[in-house]
Design a protein around this motif. Structure first.
Motif, PDB file in Angstrom:
ATOM      1  N   GLN A  47      39.165  37.243  33.837  1.00 38.08           N
ATOM      2  CA  GLN A  47      38.708  37.882  34.650  1.00 38.08           C
ATOM      3  C   GLN A  47      39.559  38.988  35.258  1.00 38.08           C
ATOM      4  O   GLN A  47      40.722  38.596  35.418  1.00 38.08           O
ATOM      5  N   THR A  48      39.306  39.968  35.750  1.00 39.42           N
ATOM      6  CA  THR A  48      40.033  40.938  36.554  1.00 39.42           C
ATOM      7  C   THR A  48      39.642  41.401  37.631  1.00 39.42           C
ATOM      8  O   THR A  48      40.215  42.111  38.614  1.00 39.42           O
ATOM      9  N   GLN A  49      38.339  40.672  38.204  1.00 41.51           N
ATOM     10  CA  GLN A  49      37.784  41.062  39.536  1.00 41.51           C
ATOM     11  C   GLN A  49      37.112  39.720  39.797  1.00 41.51           C
ATOM     12  O   GLN A  49      36.271  39.068  39.138  1.00 41.51           O
ATOM     13  N   LEU A  50      37.385  39.322  41.206  1.00 44.20           N
ATOM     14  CA  LEU A  50      36.829  38.105  41.726  1.00 44.20           C
ATOM     15  C   LEU A  50      35.896  38.396  42.863  1.00 44.20           C
ATOM     16  O   LEU A  50      35.935  39.720  43.471  1.00 44.20           O
ATOM     17  N   VAL A  51      35.071  37.440  43.041  1.00 41.81           N
ATOM     18  CA  VAL A  51      34.004  37.531  43.948  1.00 41.81           C
ATOM     19  C   VAL A  51      33.808  36.586  45.151  1.00 41.81           C
ATOM     20  O   VAL A  51      34.592  35.692  44.983  1.00 41.81           O
ATOM     21  N   ALA A  52      33.273  36.989  46.369  1.00 42.05           N
ATOM     22  CA  ALA A  52      33.291  36.145  47.483  1.00 42.05           C
ATOM     23  C   ALA A  52      32.657  34.702  47.127  1.00 42.05           C
ATOM     24  O   ALA A  52      31.941  34.462  46.219  1.00 42.05           O
ATOM     25  N   GLY A  53      33.489  33.492  47.688  1.00 38.39           N
ATOM     26  CA  GLY A  53      33.195  32.353  47.156  1.00 38.39           C
ATOM     27  C   GLY A  53      33.595  31.741  46.165  1.00 38.39           C
ATOM     28  O   GLY A  53      33.407  30.445  45.736  1.00 38.39           O
ATOM     29  N   GLN A  54      34.481  32.398  45.194  1.00 41.72           N
ATOM     30  CA  GLN A  54      34.788  32.139  43.948  1.00 41.72           C
ATOM     31  C   GLN A  54      36.148  31.131  44.118  1.00 41.72           C
ATOM     32  O   GLN A  54      36.969  31.440  45.014  1.00 41.72           O
ATOM     33  N   GLN A  55      36.229  29.907  43.463  1.00 39.10           N
ATOM     34  CA  GLN A  55      37.392  29.072  43.482  1.00 39.10           C
ATOM     35  C   GLN A  55      37.290  28.155  42.430  1.00 39.10           C
ATOM     36  O   GLN A  55      36.335  28.493  41.344  1.00 39.10           O
ATOM     37  N   GLY A  56      38.232  27.155  42.100  1.00 38.79           N
ATOM     38  CA  GLY A  56      38.264  26.437  40.918  1.00 38.79           C
ATOM     39  C   GLY A  56      38.983  26.946  39.738  1.00 38.79           C
ATOM     40  O   GLY A  56      40.014  27.882  40.271  1.00 38.79           O
ATOM     41  N   LYS A  57      38.779  26.860  38.641  1.00 38.95           N
ATOM     42  CA  LYS A  57      39.735  27.175  37.609  1.00 38.95           C
ATOM     43  C   LYS A  57      39.191  28.536  37.241  1.00 38.95           C
ATOM     44  O   LYS A  57      38.064  29.038  36.975  1.00 38.95           O
ATOM     45  N   LEU A  58      40.105  29.445  36.972  1.00 31.32           N
ATOM     46  CA  LEU A  58      40.093  30.970  36.664  1.00 31.32           C
ATOM     47  C   LEU A  58      40.968  31.372  35.420  1.00 31.32           C
ATOM     48  O   LEU A  58      42.338  31.015  35.342  1.00 31.32           O
ATOM     49  N   GLY A 165      50.651  38.240  37.231  1.00 36.40           N
ATOM     50  CA  GLY A 165      49.452  38.424  36.848  1.00 36.40           C
ATOM     51  C   GLY A 165      48.293  37.774  37.872  1.00 36.40           C
ATOM     52  O   GLY A 165      47.115  38.442  37.991  1.00 36.40           O
ATOM     53  N   ALA A 166      48.591  36.644  38.376  1.00 35.13           N
ATOM     54  CA  ALA A 166      47.965  35.789  39.323  1.00 35.13           C
ATOM     55  C   ALA A 166      47.927  36.730  40.817  1.00 35.13           C
ATOM     56  O   ALA A 166      46.764  36.794  41.367  1.00 35.13           O
ATOM     57  N   LEU A 167      49.092  37.404  41.043  1.00 34.73           N
ATOM     58  CA  LEU A 167      48.992  38.167  42.339  1.00 34.73           C
ATOM     59  C   LEU A 167      47.888  39.272  42.074  1.00 34.73           C
ATOM     60  O   LEU A 167      47.161  39.604  42.973  1.00 34.73           O
ATOM     61  N   LYS A 168      47.828  40.111  40.954  1.00 36.00           N
ATOM     62  CA  LYS A 168      46.825  41.017  40.776  1.00 36.00           C
ATOM     63  C   LYS A 168      45.443  40.525  40.765  1.00 36.00           C
ATOM     64  O   LYS A 168      44.396  41.110  41.404  1.00 36.00           O
ATOM     65  N   LEU A 169      45.346  39.254  40.090  1.00 37.74           N
ATOM     66  CA  LEU A 169      44.130  38.623  40.409  1.00 37.74           C
ATOM     67  C   LEU A 169      43.592  38.542  41.721  1.00 37.74           C
ATOM     68  O   LEU A 169      42.420  38.861  42.133  1.00 37.74           O
ATOM     69  N   LEU A 170      44.440  37.635  42.497  1.00 37.28           N
ATOM     70  CA  LEU A 170      43.919  37.288  43.777  1.00 37.28           C
ATOM     71  C   LEU A 170      43.734  38.440  44.768  1.00 37.28           C
ATOM     72  O   LEU A 170      42.962  38.410  45.706  1.00 37.28           O
ATOM     73  N   ARG A 171      44.428  39.545  44.543  1.00 39.52           N
ATOM     74  CA  ARG A 171      44.343  40.684  45.309  1.00 39.52           C
ATOM     75  C   ARG A 171      42.794  41.239  45.192  1.00 39.52           C
ATOM     76  O   ARG A 171      42.318  42.156  45.920  1.00 39.52           O
TER      77      ARG A 171
END
Length: 368
Positions: A47-58, A165-171
């Motif tokens: 994934q390169t874009q996360l959505v509201a409410g998303q958590q767990g394994k990524l 990479g995780a920094l880019k994702l979480l942003r």
């Protein structure tokens, strides 16, 4: 319990573990490296874009540079990789009230009981998002793989690549404050969290985007000197014990002074009587056969080649493939062997854990 204890015995830097002798097999090393290096798994799409409410394994895009010279080159030599981690979100996080976050990097023994996942939940309970990165799994180094195979095939620079990479994702997460994301790690992961402060690394991995807002180093070894003349800017918290011989405390003071000298805040704590991995749920004890590096310094030049005392450790063409680089690390025992020692205290220490938990939360409340 013994299984988990054996998994964390080598929670010092990779060079200290594999260069003790007994791995030098001359011309057969490339073949041995091919046998040791696990195959990369077939992970779900990143994934390169996360959505509201998303958590767990990524799953997210990262790379496997293996060595610093490949990372700094910013070319196509690093193998594209799908990273993986587990995201903990606190109650009350929303798009209207985004929360700060911490990325956590495990030690060389992998994700261990009492540590990474528990700290992810503890941070969430205290209002922080927390993303526990597994930098072994994306490179086939699962817990089913022999410990030595894991530490030989995955490096601190792979862990650093995964953290950015995780920094880019979480942003991209609407409920996380993109300007307040830090990184921390334990032992091998703590070393990676600190080495990742080098601004050349930030530029290579995320370009002109800001780096981490804070760094936390839990008992990360200090024998590597990147000779950084510019640091990314986030403050650094270090936590160490006087009975943890895997941390050469004099070398750690030198690393911290180097970071302060280029303008960064360093908050350093050393706990009398504390050993290594005080959060992990194994009985505290002396591990007499656990190796560590002390009294020597590995230095890196401008292009990322390493040496010790003027003798090269990594000094080969940029196009050298990962398998050959694994073999080269396995053959460098003659350089590192004089610096390898054995035996340090490791295991559960609730008193030190309570102290460091309080210091961690105060530090994060101050800087995130």
């Amino acid at each position: 319990m013994k299984k988990w204890f054996m998994r964390i015995l080598g929670s010092i830097a990779l060079l200290a573990v594999v260069l003790v002798g007994g791995f030098y097999l001359g011309g057969g090393m490339t073949l041995v490296a091919r046998i040791i290096a696990p195959s990369f798994p077939d992970f779900p799409q990143a994934q390169t874009q996360l959505v509201a409410g998303q958590q767990g394994k990524l799953y997210y895009p990262t790379q496997t540079p293996f060595d610093l010279d490949v990372l700094l080159a910013k070319g196509d030599r690093a193998e594209p990789t799908t990273g993986v981690g587990t995201l903990f979100m606190p109650e009350g996080a929303s798009e209207d009230a985004p929360v700060p976050a911490m990325i956590l990097l495990h030690g060389s023994g992998g994700i261990s009981p009492g540590r990474e996942m528990e700290y992810g939940q503890m941070l969430a309970d205290n209002g922080y998002a927390a993303f526990v990165v597994d930098y072994y799994a994306p490179r086939g180094a699962s817990t089913e793989i022999n410990y030595m195979r894991r530490v030989l095939s995955v490096t601190e620079f792979d862990a650093i690549a995964d953290s950015y990479g995780a920094l880019k994702l979480l942003r991209t997460h609407p409920e996380i404050d993109a300007s307040k994301i830090g990184v921390g790690g334990y032992s091998y992961g703590g070393m990676a969290a600190r080495l990742g402060m080098d601004d050349r690394i930030r530029q290579a991995l995320i370009g002109d985007a800001p780096g981490f807002a804070a760094h936390v180093d839990y008992y990360g070894p200090c024998f590597q000197n990147l000779k950084s003349d510019k640091i990314t800017g986030g403050p650094l918290l270090t936590l160490r014990g006087t009975e943890d011989a895997s941390n050469d405390l004099a070398a750690c003071v030198e690393r911290e002074q180097e970071i302060e000298a280029v303008g960064n805040v360093v908050e350093a704590h050393v706990y009398e009587g504390a050993g290594h991995a005080w959060e992990v749920q194994v009985p505290r004890q002396l591990s007499p056969k656990s190796p560590y590096v002390a009294g020597c310094e590995v230095q890196y030049d401008d292009i990322g080649h390493s040496s010790m005392g003027g003798t090269p450790i990594v000094d080969f063409p940029l196009e050298t493939p990962r398998i050959e680089r694994i073999a080269a690390r396995m053959q460098s025992g003659s350089v590192m062997n004089p610096c390898v020692h054995y035996g340090y205290i490791i295991g559960q220490d609730d008193e030190t854990k309570a102290k460091t938990d309080a210091v961690l939360l105060t530090f994060l409340d101050t800087y995130l």
